[in-house]
Motif scaffolding. Structure first.
Motif, PDB file in Angstrom:
ATOM      1  N   THR A 228      21.512  32.286 -28.416  1.00  0.00           N
ATOM      2  CA  THR A 228      22.149  31.904 -27.147  1.00  0.00           C
ATOM      3  C   THR A 228      21.221  31.092 -26.267  1.00  0.00           C
ATOM      4  O   THR A 228      21.621  30.054 -25.716  1.00  0.00           O
ATOM      5  CB  THR A 228      22.599  33.170 -26.382  1.00  0.00           C
ATOM      6  N   TYR A 229      19.984  31.524 -26.130  1.00  0.00           N
ATOM      7  CA  TYR A 229      19.102  30.970 -25.097  1.00  0.00           C
ATOM      8  C   TYR A 229      18.013  30.029 -25.615  1.00  0.00           C
ATOM      9  O   TYR A 229      17.399  29.312 -24.827  1.00  0.00           O
ATOM     10  CB  TYR A 229      18.446  32.099 -24.306  1.00  0.00           C
ATOM     11  N   TYR A 230      17.755  30.035 -26.933  1.00  0.00           N
ATOM     12  CA  TYR A 230      16.688  29.191 -27.468  1.00  0.00           C
ATOM     13  C   TYR A 230      17.228  28.012 -28.273  1.00  0.00           C
ATOM     14  O   TYR A 230      16.560  27.493 -29.152  1.00  0.00           O
ATOM     15  CB  TYR A 230      15.716  30.035 -28.295  1.00  0.00           C
ATOM     16  N   ALA A 231      18.447  27.601 -27.972  1.00  0.00           N
ATOM     17  CA  ALA A 231      19.018  26.396 -28.573  1.00  0.00           C
ATOM     18  C   ALA A 231      18.653  25.184 -27.711  1.00  0.00           C
ATOM     19  O   ALA A 231      18.372  25.325 -26.514  1.00  0.00           O
ATOM     20  CB  ALA A 231      20.535  26.544 -28.677  1.00  0.00           C
ATOM     21  N   PRO A 232      18.651  23.976 -28.287  1.00  0.00           N
ATOM     22  CA  PRO A 232      18.221  22.785 -27.550  1.00  0.00           C
ATOM     23  C   PRO A 232      18.958  22.548 -26.229  1.00  0.00           C
ATOM     24  O   PRO A 232      18.375  21.999 -25.294  1.00  0.00           O
ATOM     25  CB  PRO A 232      18.485  21.645 -28.537  1.00  0.00           C
ATOM     26  N   ASN A 233      20.221  22.958 -26.144  1.00  0.00           N
ATOM     27  CA  ASN A 233      20.982  22.734 -24.924  1.00  0.00           C
ATOM     28  C   ASN A 233      20.520  23.640 -23.784  1.00  0.00           C
ATOM     29  O   ASN A 233      21.022  23.523 -22.668  1.00  0.00           O
ATOM     30  CB  ASN A 233      22.488  22.944 -25.175  1.00  0.00           C
ATOM     31  N   VAL A 264      27.088  28.716 -28.800  1.00  0.00           N
ATOM     32  CA  VAL A 264      27.566  29.432 -27.609  1.00  0.00           C
ATOM     33  C   VAL A 264      26.754  28.971 -26.411  1.00  0.00           C
ATOM     34  O   VAL A 264      25.520  29.007 -26.436  1.00  0.00           O
ATOM     35  CB  VAL A 264      27.425  30.961 -27.785  1.00  0.00           C
ATOM     36  N   GLU A 265      27.438  28.521 -25.359  1.00  0.00           N
ATOM     37  CA  GLU A 265      26.724  28.114 -24.155  1.00  0.00           C
ATOM     38  C   GLU A 265      26.161  29.350 -23.447  1.00  0.00           C
ATOM     39  O   GLU A 265      26.844  30.381 -23.341  1.00  0.00           O
ATOM     40  CB  GLU A 265      27.670  27.378 -23.199  1.00  0.00           C
TER      41      GLU A 265
END
Length: 434
Positions: A228-233, A264-265
């Motif tokens: 959830t939190y360590y994706a490029p976005n 997932v944003e």
């Protein structure tokens, strides 16, 4: 280009405010896990490594089931502490021994701190990270000709992380909390005061997490958190130093472009602190000098009033500030007295702290602080005094630009709080304060 080095870092826009009861401290714990390596870094045999992790998880499932039995006993008053071995069930002890045997096997193929060693052998230094309420940031300083190594290492730990030593690292973080909080004169009181101050905000719990939550994290929770939190976005990278942008961008695209966008944003933090209905007061005794601490709730870091609050704290603080001149030198009720602000992404704090002089009552020191606040409410700050703190603010902002490394740290910090551009606009915002 004066020095052939690059300060390099990246920040994940996730901190303790993104947690919930039950997993408090997970952001800080994750900071530790991100140094455990990848499928190519940190192990002699990745296949055996992953097999052992899977076996450990099966045992942990059984241990969690036994923990529920123990938790029910705790609720009934049959035991007093889940962490005491004498309170464990026989089945939990048996599974714990089997788990320890798997951990010992895994240690035989684990290469400890290999990422740090690779950086050090290639001239890297200051490899570290920090976690706050609003972000988790990772950084290092490298020679200019090792930028591609940095891009590979950092993209690899985002693309192929292996959360080895997960459960032993929980114990490390629990001990870190014990040393920083339980074993210091004011640690427990700082936590309790903060929890009293914030009513609904997720700033209510400590960044390191509550003691009861840390031993309960699961690998499944960690993997979900990472996705959830360590994706490029949800990440921002920062480079400051000896490079040419046009040459660097293709290199960054080659390595970091491999990492897929999150499916997932990250959910927004929607809980707002309600308006406070009355004064809250916390009295406690500790082995320390008598101290009066007063906090006021203020605005988020990007709010238009933050520069005014920043200058207000400077008017009150320092050897020439009003608190020192009035409370320490004038009324002589304090040994030290200062003000500061702690702006955060969701809300802020304005703080005044006073160390009470021997023979004086804390109530007298507190009343003296309010006198200064009431004076500020009645009388505008003279133009000369305001200009003095403006000049000092701008001079400090300029000095912080002298080191590429500290420019990088500031950019990470400001981005985590909402906008890296504040490094460019802070002086103008301060100049506009009347």
């Amino acid at each position: 280009h004066d020095s052939p080095t690059i300060a390099a870092g990246w920040t994940a826009r996730v901190g303790s405010a993104n947690e919930r009861p039950g997993i408090t401290g997970l952001s800080h714990f994750f900071e530790h896990m991100m140094f455990k390596g990848t499928k190519t870094i940190g192990t002699k045999d990745i296949d055996e490594d992953l097999r052992l992790i899977e076996e450990q998880e099966k045992l942990r499932d059984g241990m969690r089931a036994e923990m529920e039995v123990m938790r029910e006993r705790l609720r009934r008053g049959e035991i007093d502490d889940l962490q005491k071995p004498e309170n464990w069930t026989d089945r939990y002890r048996e599974l714990d021994q089997q788990f320890d045997a798997l951990v010992r096997k895994q240690r035989e193929i684990t290469l400890k701190d290999q990422m740090d060693q690779i950086y050090t052998k290639n001239g890297g230094e200051f490899l570290n990270a920090f976690t706050s309420e609003d972000q988790t940031a990772y950084f290092v300083r490298i020679p200019s000709n090792r930028l591609e190594l940095w891009a590979w290492l950092e993209s690899d730990r985002l693309l192929n992380p292996v959360f080895r030593e997960f459960y032993s690292e929980r114990d490390v973080v629990f001990e870190e909390r014990r040393l920083a909080v339980e074993s210091t004169p004011l640690g427990k009181y700082d936590e309790a005061f903060n929890a009293l101050f914030w009513e609904a905000s997720p700033y209510n719990w400590p960044v390191v997490g509550w003691a009861s939550d840390i031993p309960m994290y699961t690998l499944a929770q960690a993997k979900q958190y990472f996705a959830t939190y360590y994706a490029p976005n949800n990440l921002t990278g920062v480079l400051v130093g000896d490079f040419k942008t046009a040459e660097v961008l293709p290199l960054l695209e080659r390595y970091f472009g491999r990492i897929p966008r999150g499916t997932v944003e990250p959910p927004p933090v929607v809980t707002l602190e309600p308006k406070q209905l009355g004064e809250k007061r916390f009295n406690a005794e500790a082995e320390t000098s008598p101290t009066v601490r007063i906090w006021w709730k203020t605005v988020p870091s990007l709010h238009k009033d933050t520069p005014a609050l920043d200058l207000l704290s400077d008017v009150l603080s320092g050897r020439t500030g009003r608190l020192h001149k009035g409370r320490v030198l004038g009324r002589q009720v304090a040994n030290e007295s200062s003000a500061s602000i702690e702006p955060r992404k969701l809300a802020g704090i304005f703080m005044v702290e006073t160390t009470v002089k021997d023979g004086k009552e804390p109530a007298a020191a507190e009343a003296a602080v309010y006198e200064e606040i009431e004076r500020l409410q009645r009388e505008p700050v003279p133009a000369e005094e305001l200009q003095k703190v403006k000049n000092a603010f701008k001079a400090n902002a300029y000095r912080r630009l002298a080191s590429p490394f500290f420019v990088m740290i500031q950019l990470l910090h400001y981005e985590g709080e909402g906008d890296w551009r504040y490094i460019n606009t802070s002086a103008l915002a301060v100049d506009a304060v009347t």
